[in-house]
Design a protein around this motif. Structure first.
Motif, short mmCIF file in Angstrom:
data_model
loop_
_atom_site.label_atom_id
_atom_site.label_comp_id
_atom_site.label_asym_id
_atom_site.label_seq_id
_atom_site.Cartn_x
_atom_site.Cartn_y
_atom_site.Cartn_z
N MET A 1 0.83 -1.21 0.00
CA MET A 1 0.00 0.00 0.00
C MET A 1 0.86 1.25 0.00
SD MET A 1 -3.17 -0.88 2.46
CE MET A 1 -2.53 -2.29 3.29
N ALA A 2 0.32 2.32 -0.50
CA ALA A 2 1.11 3.52 -0.71
C ALA A 2 1.61 4.10 0.61
CB ALA A 2 0.28 4.57 -1.43
N GLU A 3 0.77 4.03 1.65
CA GLU A 3 1.17 4.61 2.92
C GLU A 3 2.48 4.02 3.41
OE1 GLU A 3 -3.17 3.55 3.38
OE2 GLU A 3 -1.55 3.20 2.01
N PRO A 99 6.14 -16.03 2.52
CA PRO A 99 7.56 -16.33 2.31
C PRO A 99 8.33 -15.18 1.66
CG PRO A 99 6.14 -17.92 1.15
CD PRO A 99 5.25 -17.09 2.00
N MET A 100 7.68 -14.45 0.74
CA MET A 100 8.38 -13.33 0.10
C MET A 100 8.73 -12.26 1.14
SD MET A 100 5.98 -13.29 -3.30
CE MET A 100 6.52 -11.92 -4.25
N VAL A 122 5.70 -5.30 -0.88
CA VAL A 122 5.93 -6.58 -1.57
C VAL A 122 4.75 -6.91 -2.48
CG1 VAL A 122 6.17 -9.07 -1.27
CG2 VAL A 122 7.40 -7.52 0.25
N VAL A 123 4.99 -6.87 -3.79
CA VAL A 123 4.10 -7.47 -4.78
C VAL A 123 5.00 -8.29 -5.70
CG1 VAL A 123 2.21 -5.82 -4.68
CG2 VAL A 123 4.14 -5.36 -6.17
N MET A 142 12.86 -2.03 -4.18
CA MET A 142 11.56 -2.69 -4.08
C MET A 142 10.45 -1.69 -3.78
SD MET A 142 10.34 -5.79 -1.60
CE MET A 142 10.04 -4.82 -0.13
N ILE A 143 10.70 -0.77 -2.83
CA ILE A 143 9.69 0.22 -2.48
C ILE A 143 9.42 1.13 -3.68
CG2 ILE A 143 9.21 2.22 -1.02
CD1 ILE A 143 10.81 0.75 1.22
N GLY A 144 10.50 1.54 -4.36
CA GLY A 144 10.34 2.37 -5.55
C GLY A 144 9.55 1.65 -6.63
#
Lengths: 236, 102
Positions: A1-3, A99-100, A122-123, A142-144
């Protein structure tokens, strides 16, 4: 989620104010955001055809941010199923994020609350893009990478709900192979990690295919994750 | 509340909890060698499973359709050292073409 992602970025440690790693992740995710956008449209169109109205599908995409789970909920409710069945189907599909999340955990920052928020980034695509081989992950990347995915999914959903079928069937454009082909490319680079990686990938693929006809969607992928435990044999 | 809203809120909460579980429980500890050995193999295991289920899976059925053609084209392109994005583009184009001709 964006937050979660946004807060992680704002508090970004490391060199103060260095947002380049986040931007690199966002750039790498852009081509896949295009595919996600079109899938978002098709989700919006499907939701409208099920009589979900305008607000619910968009809110769903913002707070759940999960394509496969949301399509599963649409399928279950559309077939007359209840909330429990819909939630269970979604949980099974999203169980792979367990697990990811464990895999990226050592690279996230802060206390439990902040780590829980960062974990929302995480997607499939962001996790895979941030994998650096050998079990290492790039947190900022990852966040970016999650942000364009979220934006594309939400805007796509809104476009599908409000504008209707702008693009037509995403399958006509072959968009349903974008993610398997992309995961295949990442798998190819992971397989350079040695014979053990090749063996585990083969066992995981066979296990997933053998289970697929017999268990609910999502379960074959979680079961395949268990093959990574073979790593314990080499670690001893 | 309607069934739809109950589903939306419970799926969102469940997804957030699943994603939060690993980061909160594992914490920022220095990973042990055993942990790293498992995580190292998690990416190939997970990616292999995602590739085959998204290529051959249709709900609870194994099928061979236009997706397999696209993914096979991507495999050939990658074997010939094509860049990732080109391989992905060729996969989508091959699958779209196969469907158009079918």
């Amino acid at each position: 989620m964006a937050e979660g992602a946004g807060r992680g970025e704002g508090a970004g440690a490391g060199p103060a104010g260095d947002h380049r790693p986040y931007r690199a992740g966002a750039r790498a995710a852009l081509p896949f955001a295009l595919a996600t956008f079109v899938l978002g449209i098709s989700f919006g169109v499907l939701a409208r055809s099920l009589g979900w109205g305008v607000v619910a599908p968009i809110v769903f995409s913002v707070i759940a941010f999960s394509g496969s789970a949301q399509f599963a909920v649409a399928a279950v409710l559309g077939a007359g199923g209840g909330a429990v069945a819909a939630t269970l189907a979604a949980v099974l599909l999203n169980a792979r994020f367990g697990p990811m999340g464990v895999a990226v955990a050592p690279y996230l920052k802060g206390g439990p609350l902040r780590r829980a928020l960062e974990g929302q980034a995480v997607v499939d695509a962001s996790w895979a893009l941030a994998s650096r081989g050998g079990g290492r992950f790039d947190r900022e990347f990852m966040i970016g990478a999650a942000l364009p995915q979220l934006a594309a999914w939400v805007v796509g959903t809104a476009a599908g709900v409000l504008g209707g079928d702008l693009i037509g069937d995403p399958e006509k454009l072959g968009l349903d192979v974008v993610f398997p082909a992309f995961f295949l490319a990442l798998l190819a680079s992971e397989l350079r990690g040695g014979r053990m990686a090749v063996g585990v990938a083969l066992v995981a693929a066979v296990l997933a295919l053998v289970l697929l006809p017999f268990v609910p969607p999502g379960v074959p992928v979680i079961a395949a994750c268990a093959t990574a435990l073979l790593g314990l044999r080499t670690a001893r | 509340m309607t069934t739809l809203w109950i589903s939306i809120i419970s799926v969102a909460l469940a997804s957030a909890a699943i994603k939060a579980a690993g980061p909160v429980l594992v914490g920022g500890r220095e990973p042990s060698p055993g942990f790293l050995a498992v995580i190292k193999l998690l990416a190939p295991a997970l990616l292999a499973a995602l590739v085959v289920t998204e290529t051959f899976g249709d709900d609870r059925h194994l099928v061979l359709d236009a997706r397999a053609i696209g993914v096979a084209v991507a495999a050939v392109a990658l074997a010939l050292r094509a860049p990732v994005l080109l391989a992905v583009f060729l996969a989508a184009a091959a699958t779209a073409l196969a469907r158009a001709l079918a």
